[in-house]
Design an enzyme around this catalytic site. Structure first.
Site: not given
Length: 482
Positions: A428, A331
């Site tokens: 994630h 991310c």
């Protein structure tokens, strides 16, 4: 209307979240339809919900304890710190605004209505709602327009049990002192206390326990010994990510950024017997024996990129790569690995563009629309499928995306360097998938351990509930709920 009970703490990190999770599992074992609720949470470790929003990671764990999918009503107000004095305000799963701490109080009356609406929906669908407070009701300087502790409890007339942490010391003063500063009408809602995190023989605290009951007039519901398997449950605070001491194995080093976010990727790695995980704090160099460096998510990507450089970690990463090491950016960490990060609208701070680490040929532009989505992906290098989630505002493109990290619905996702040693992804939660984790680690020379992460979390929640049943007056606690 269902019943409700609230646990408040004498301070932060006294174990409220875990106690709520354990009580939820214990109530569920009794056949009750139970749900967790936290009016206001402050955390950069969020979970994506089935209804397309985000809540604190602790409430997602508590939902699991209840056998429920996480829902935005379980944590209607989530504060995500962006700076030392400001935070993003998430209301019922969606970003409302960013505000400075000193201006947040003006929002609270508006937010209380949202909190009560979410609470009413949960009460309407369940037999019992177990509520977790935030921080401490002893912070009476914040009592005006409070929505996190006694302000909420008074509005909904929910009985409160106060939790003190004896591991920190001074638990008698914690509880007696809290009563001393509470408004009398607030104190009248407190129905008792719990002593948490006791190490050793609990009988040694009999006199102290009796003293608290005598001084406050509140009944005690037990002394809960330290739960040794707590490290097996997902952590909400980066400082709580357990790293068992191992002398050997793949050395994975995670850089603890100042605004590190959504680091639940690390919990499964910490539990792998063939992995030695180091949570590297500021002021420490990346060890020379590191095999894998993980650059995690960040709530303020450009700010944390500056923080990373201030630690000298950019120089360390370059040396790590010269030694043949691997780097994984997740991310915000993926964004940092690229050539540039542009925030023309000033979404995460002052508008502008910063040079990235230049390790991947990609560029990122911040957009106001946050992507919140659970996904099913396939790892490009190994073909291993896995479930993950996206929670980000940036859009990243560039030549290295021709070598994707994964595919989502047939669409390339992430980027990998030509030599395969540097990878970035927006996904994630990937390491929670046992098959993917085994395949990824095999590519780094780690033999499969057969560790079942999800099964281990479920077993630990059962053990936590049994631990609570053995040491606390659970029937008495549940009888308080109204």
């Amino acid at each position: 209307m269902s019943r409700a009970l609230m646990l408040q703490g004498t301070g932060s990190n006294v174990g409220k979240s875990m106690l709520v999770a354990g009580l939820c599992r214990a109530a569920r074992a009794r056949g009750l339809r139970v749900a967790p609720f936290k009016p206001q949470n402050m955390s950069n470790n969020a979970a994506v919900t089935a209804d397309g929003g985000e809540i604190g990671r602790a409430q997602a764990l508590q939902a699991l304890a209840c056998g429920l999918a996480p829902h935005t009503d379980m944590n209607p107000v989530l504060l995500k710190p962006e700076t030392d004095t400001g935070a993003q305000v998430i209301v019922q799963g969606r970003r409302l605004t960013s505000t400075r701490a000193r201006d947040y109080a003006a929002l609270k009356p508006r937010l209380l209505g949202c909190v009560r609406d979410s609470f009413a929906r949960l009460r309407g669908a369940h037999d019992l709602v177990i509520v977790e407070g935030a921080g401490s009701p002893a912070e009476v300087n914040l009592r005006a327009n409070d929505i996190a502790n006694m302000g909420f409890a008074r509005a909904e007339r929910v009985p409160v049990v106060l939790v003190g942490c004896i591991d920190r010391g001074g638990v008698i003063a914690q509880i007696v002192g809290t009563q001393a500063v509470l408004d009398p009408d607030d104190a009248a809602l407190v129905a008792g206390f719990i002593i948490n995190k006791f190490r050793g023989d609990p009988r040694l605290f009999d006199d102290g326990y009796a003293m608290i009951a005598s001084r406050t007039g509140w009944p005690g519901f037990g002394v809960l010994p330290w739960f040794p398997d707590a490290w097996r449950l997902p952590a909400e605070d980066a400082l709580d990510v357990a790293t068992p001491r191992r002398a050997s194995g793949l050395h994975a080093v995670c850089l603890c950024l100042s605004r590190m976010a959504n680091f639940d990727d690390l919990d499964p790695l910490a539990q792998e017997p063939g992995v030695r995980l180091t949570m590297l704090g500021p002021g420490r160099a990346i060890p020379g024996d590191a095999d894998l460096v993980i650059v995690p998510g960040a709530k303020s990507t450009r700010g944390d990129l500056a923080f990373l450089r201030a630690q000298g970690w950019d120089v360390d990463i370059a040396a790590h790569l010269r030694r043949g090491g691997h780097v994984l950016g997740i991310c915000g960490g993926y964004q940092m690995l690229g050539r540039s990060i542009a925030d023309p609208g000033g979404i995460e701070g002052p508008a502008g563009t910063d040079a990235g680490l230049g390790l991947l040929a990609v560029d990122t532009v911040m957009h106001p629309d946050k992507r919140l989505e659970e996904v099913r992906a396939v790892h490009a290098a190994t073909g291993a499928p896995f479930d993950g989630y996206e929670i980000h505002i940036g859009r990243t493109n560039g030549p290295d995306r021709a070598r994707p990290f994964a595919h989502v619905g047939g669409t390339p996702e992430g980027a990998v360097s030509a030599d395969g040693r540097i990878a970035g992804s927006y996904l994630h939660g990937m390491f929670r998938d046992d098959g993917f984790r085994a395949a990824y680690l095999a590519g780094l020379g780690v033999a499969a351990s057969g560790t079942g992460y999800a099964a281990g979390v479920e077993a630990t929640l059962d053990a936590l509930a049994a631990h609570i049943e053995a040491h606390l007056d659970v029937p008495g606690l549940l009888a308080l709920a109204r």
